[in-house]
Design a protein around this motif. Structure first.
Motif, PDB file in Angstrom:
ATOM      1  N   ASN A  38       1.063  -1.520   0.020  1.00 53.58           N
ATOM      2  CA  ASN A  38       0.165  -0.026   0.334  1.00 53.58           C
ATOM      3  C   ASN A  38       0.865   1.373   0.350  1.00 53.58           C
ATOM      4  OD1 ASN A  38      -1.959  -1.450   0.042  1.00 53.58           O
ATOM      5  ND2 ASN A  38      -2.593  -1.941   1.646  1.00 53.58           N
ATOM      6  N   THR A  39       2.139   1.080  -0.876  1.00 49.04           N
ATOM      7  CA  THR A  39       3.364   2.557  -1.368  1.00 49.04           C
ATOM      8  C   THR A  39       2.795   2.656  -1.796  1.00 49.04           C
ATOM      9  OG1 THR A  39       4.848   1.501  -1.347  1.00 49.04           O
ATOM     10  CG2 THR A  39       4.305   1.662   0.946  1.00 49.04           C
ATOM     11  N   TYR A  60      -5.329   7.591  -1.610  1.00 51.47           N
ATOM     12  CA  TYR A  60      -4.508   6.116  -2.473  1.00 51.47           C
ATOM     13  C   TYR A  60      -5.170   5.272  -2.590  1.00 51.47           C
ATOM     14  CZ  TYR A  60      -0.509   2.797  -4.204  1.00 51.47           C
ATOM     15  OH  TYR A  60      -0.270   1.745  -4.688  1.00 51.47           O
ATOM     16  N   THR A  61      -5.889   5.424  -4.701  1.00 50.03           N
ATOM     17  CA  THR A  61      -6.687   4.305  -4.718  1.00 50.03           C
ATOM     18  C   THR A  61      -6.357   3.432  -5.715  1.00 50.03           C
ATOM     19  OG1 THR A  61      -7.637   5.590  -6.668  1.00 50.03           O
ATOM     20  CG2 THR A  61      -8.645   5.663  -3.762  1.00 50.03           C
ATOM     21  N   THR A  77      -4.211   8.766  -7.081  1.00 50.48           N
ATOM     22  CA  THR A  77      -3.570   9.346  -4.775  1.00 50.48           C
ATOM     23  C   THR A  77      -3.438  11.559  -4.713  1.00 50.48           C
ATOM     24  OG1 THR A  77      -1.803   9.740  -3.551  1.00 50.48           O
ATOM     25  CG2 THR A  77      -0.763   9.753  -5.470  1.00 50.48           C
ATOM     26  N   LYS A 174       0.199  -2.262  -4.288  1.00 53.64           N
ATOM     27  CA  LYS A 174      -1.145  -2.141  -3.593  1.00 53.64           C
ATOM     28  C   LYS A 174      -1.896  -2.939  -3.652  1.00 53.64           C
ATOM     29  CE  LYS A 174      -4.634   0.836  -2.576  1.00 53.64           C
ATOM     30  NZ  LYS A 174      -5.042   1.200  -1.165  1.00 53.64           N
ATOM     31  N   LYS A 175      -2.776  -3.442  -2.495  1.00 57.82           N
ATOM     32  CA  LYS A 175      -3.625  -5.174  -2.522  1.00 57.82           C
ATOM     33  C   LYS A 175      -4.595  -3.590  -2.848  1.00 57.82           C
ATOM     34  CE  LYS A 175      -3.887  -7.982   0.320  1.00 57.82           C
ATOM     35  NZ  LYS A 175      -3.612  -9.980  -0.600  1.00 57.82           N
TER      36      LYS A 175
END
Length: 176
Positions: A38-39, A60-61, A77, A174-175
């Motif tokens: 998730n960065t 952040y998506t 983001t 990202k998850k």
């Protein structure tokens, strides 16, 4: 016997190198990972850019739809840079025809584009706009079973009357 200056010199060099890393925007970017950490981060015109703030929606998506247009990825983001509700910047990109890992252009209008919005300035690059662009997206992990998408990106945006926007050294993990 004279004391050696080597340990003092070595200590000074180590301290200076540690300070230099703090001043190096690239050294402050999140690591390039492929674990769903998730960065996201990049350099915008050489300056560190990471998400910051909260306006009621996630800052952040990432979404990926493997059935739409042969695989469509959207990454967005934002970060607040002032105190007002409109004092923010947004970095993002979208691309279709992304069925697997690999390298893809970010310079195909309406299909693969980098986006930069700066609500504090007059120049916006929202996509679907007739200006010069070049860029690249590399998907390093696209694992639907684990729900993880990771990669790197860069892009340059330019239109007459505006400063160029150079987004470099971008990385995301990202998850879904």
């Amino acid at each position: 016997m004279k004391p050696s200056l080597l340990p003092t010199s070595l200590l000074a060099a180590l301290l200076l190198s540690a300070c230099a890393k703090d001043d190096d925007p690239q050294a402050q970017l999140p690591l390039e990972t492929r674990t769903g950490a998730n960065t996201i981060g990049c350099l915008v015109n050489g300056q560190l850019w990471t998400p910051k703030g909260y306006n009621g929606t996630l800052n952040y998506t990432v979404s990926y739809d493997r059935t739409y247009r042969k695989g469509t990825l959207n990454v967005g983001t934002y970060r607040y840079i002032g105190k007002g509700a409109d004092d923010y910047q947004m970095v993002g990109f979208y691309a279709d025809s992304i069925p697997s890992t690999g390298t893809y252009s970010l310079a195909i209008p309406d299909h693969h584009e980098g986006i930069f919005l700066d609500r504090t300035g007059t120049c916006q690059f929202p996509g679907n706009d007739p200006y010069f662009r070049k860029g690249q997206l590399t998907i390093t992990r696209l694992d639907m079973q684990a729900g993880i998408v990771s990669g790197t990106f860069w892009f340059t945006l330019y239109k007459p009357g505006c400063d160029s926007i150079r987004v470099t050294n971008g990385r995301f993990d990202k998850k879904l």
